[in-house]
Design a protein around this motif. Sequence first.
Motif, PDB file in Angstrom:
ATOM      1  N   GLY A  28       0.829  -1.206   0.000  1.00 32.52           N
ATOM      2  CA  GLY A  28       0.000   0.000   0.000  1.00 32.52           C
ATOM      3  C   GLY A  28       0.860   1.250   0.000  1.00 32.52           C
ATOM      4  N   VAL A  29       1.874   1.248   0.845  1.00 28.51           N
ATOM      5  CA  VAL A  29       2.752   2.416   0.930  1.00 28.51           C
ATOM      6  C   VAL A  29       3.443   2.652  -0.416  1.00 28.51           C
ATOM      7  N   LEU A  87      11.551  -1.706   4.522  1.00 28.27           N
ATOM      8  CA  LEU A  87      11.849  -0.654   3.553  1.00 28.27           C
ATOM      9  C   LEU A  87      10.619   0.186   3.244  1.00 28.27           C
ATOM     10  N   ALA A  88       9.471  -0.488   3.116  1.00 30.53           N
ATOM     11  CA  ALA A  88       8.239   0.264   2.870  1.00 30.53           C
ATOM     12  C   ALA A  88       7.935   1.158   4.064  1.00 30.53           C
ATOM     13  N   PHE A  89       8.202   0.637   5.252  1.00 23.09           N
ATOM     14  CA  PHE A  89       7.956   1.426   6.452  1.00 23.09           C
ATOM     15  C   PHE A  89       8.811   2.695   6.431  1.00 23.09           C
ATOM     16  N   LEU A  90      10.098   2.536   6.130  1.00 23.15           N
ATOM     17  CA  LEU A  90      10.975   3.711   6.112  1.00 23.15           C
ATOM     18  C   LEU A  90      10.604   4.654   4.971  1.00 23.15           C
ATOM     19  N   GLY A  91      10.247   4.078   3.825  1.00 24.59           N
ATOM     20  CA  GLY A  91       9.806   4.922   2.705  1.00 24.59           C
ATOM     21  C   GLY A  91       8.594   5.744   3.114  1.00 24.59           C
ATOM     22  N   GLY A  92       7.620   5.068   3.720  1.00 23.73           N
ATOM     23  CA  GLY A  92       6.403   5.747   4.157  1.00 23.73           C
ATOM     24  C   GLY A  92       6.689   6.772   5.237  1.00 23.73           C
ATOM     25  N   LEU A  93       7.618   6.433   6.106  1.00 17.78           N
ATOM     26  CA  LEU A  93       7.955   7.359   7.191  1.00 17.78           C
ATOM     27  C   LEU A  93       8.508   8.667   6.616  1.00 17.78           C
ATOM     28  N   HIS A  94       9.363   8.554   5.603  1.00 25.97           N
ATOM     29  CA  HIS A  94       9.901   9.780   5.003  1.00 25.97           C
ATOM     30  C   HIS A  94       8.841  10.500   4.172  1.00 25.97           C
TER      31      HIS A  94
END
Length: 556
Positions: free
Chosen positions: A284-285, A418-425
């Motif tokens: 989703g992200v 990686l999706a989590f960090l991408g979404g976080l940024h």
Amino acid sequence: MSPSDLVLGRVSEGVREPHPGRTTIDREPDYLHDEHTLRSWLGSTDHKRIGILYLLSITFFFIIGACAAGLIRLSLVVPNGQIFSNDTYNKLFTIHGVVMVWFFLIPSIPATFGNFIMPIMIGAKDVAFPRLNRTSWYIFMTGAFFTLFTVVVGGVDTGWTFYAPFSTTFSNTWVVPALIGVIVVGFSSILTGLNFIVTIHTMRAPGMTWFRMPIFVWTMYATSLIFLLATPVITIALILLVMERAFHIGVFDPALGGDPVLFEHLFWFYSHPAVYIMVLPGMGVISEIVPAFAQKKLFGYRFVAYASIGLASLTFFVWGHHMFVNGESETSAVVFSVLSFAVAVPSAVKVYNWTATIYKGSLKLDTPMLYAMGYIGLFVVGGLTGLFLATLAVDEHVHDTYFVVAHFHYIMVGGTALAFLGGLHYWWPKFTGRMYPEALGRLSAFFIFIGFNTTFFPQFLLGYLGMPRRYHNYPPEFQLLNILSSAGSVVLALGYLFPMFYLTWSLRYGKRAPANPWNAKGLEWTTSSPPPKHNFETPPTVDFEPYDYIAREDRV
Ligand code: HEM
Ligand SMILES: [Cu+2]
């Protein structure tokens, strides 16, 4: 122009001006600056604050899990297992797995971004049951701390899967209290899933039809279905395990008429779907980031939406691929093998559609996009090696080796983290009202990609060569690849450490974020950064299609 004109900025009218900052006085205070006390946070029912509470909690658990991982890699630098005793090593990988899977990966994206962004994306002012949402966080924290205490202070040596009969009969460690905490955390998942499903059904803004929902919302819906349907199974399985260990009721112990393989069935009936709890939100992200940084409509929107529901359904029918070599008939093994292959179809649909979205887009390689591209690459490796494992003859060879360890780390770290960090940024400016330092963001994405591959790729080779998982004594010829892997983990750890520092730094010193720093589409970018208490100054109506980036169909 009044501030609310700027904030509202209906997408259909193409208003894209940034919000001028927080100096205007005639606005409602944003959710961050509303009240500052600890009590106002811990007692808040605002989905945004609850999302931030989860963000802080899972970051804490991630740090614990990562420390255990570091110690595991340290131990594996030498082949003779001299750094830790067998017992300590077993406890270390249990802490690592239990904390990472149950308290980081599973809640990560749904509980943080799902809580924070999903209601805004559908134009709602909160989730359907705000107080239940707050309760879910308290349940999560209670269970997680209980288990954390037992695995760190007491120690548990069963691994994150708690397989019977070891966990019921042979282990002399704190299995029961550890299980109780995990059982408690399950209720938090169930309640969050329930809350999200009702929210998506009933709280959508006027005009936000199902097929105008961003893909992230679709994946939250699919994930919530899994939370709701699969979690009760693990709850029951773990309760049975507790009863077996405490009262010898004879469900899993053959001596008492039970069957240890039954535990594996119950466990994987939840835990295979659970891997999609980790992976769907990541998808989703990525489906939000890729169109924004290619400035192009998401290719095949409907297919991607259907693929989310398809994955969430299929995932219930493949659990038996974890038992190919221990106790199922040849017929069921073949059936589970074929069904597992079918999972590749909706997964590939997603990958092809992201690729087609990138194709001829006007790419901006900012940090979120770097993470997204890294994600796609690692997910493909993880998914394809899943097909290796779903092949009966290959699994016979690599089952319970480092090949499996590499496979699920490519999927779960490469995919979810990686999706989590991408979404976080990507959403950081929205969460905090501040920009992060771009150069450092890119640098850490780079470190993570290199560090990750150096850590986990050698493990495919190790597994193929026959190194079993869960041992810390190994033949000396495996040492070189193990040293490589351990060295990679140092680079990876640096990649994780950077964002912890510069994101914290940016809270105070980062540039102020406009409402829509990425020129992205979606309701969350039409409200100010950070959003006001009830998300929108005026409730939005939706009269535009999802991802209505300038049409570039002619270029595809
Ligand atoms: C997409 C997300 C996926 C995730 C998050 C994931 C995660 C995992 C995890 C955590 C394990 C190891 C469990 C353990 O023993 O501790 C595992 C094993 C396995 N995975 Fe995946 N996986 C994914 C995709 C796939 C796909 C697409 C397939 C096949 C089509 C697959 C096939 C397998 C098989 C057969 C095993 C068992 C291997 C063995 O123990 O011999 N996986 N996966
Ligand atoms: Cu599986």
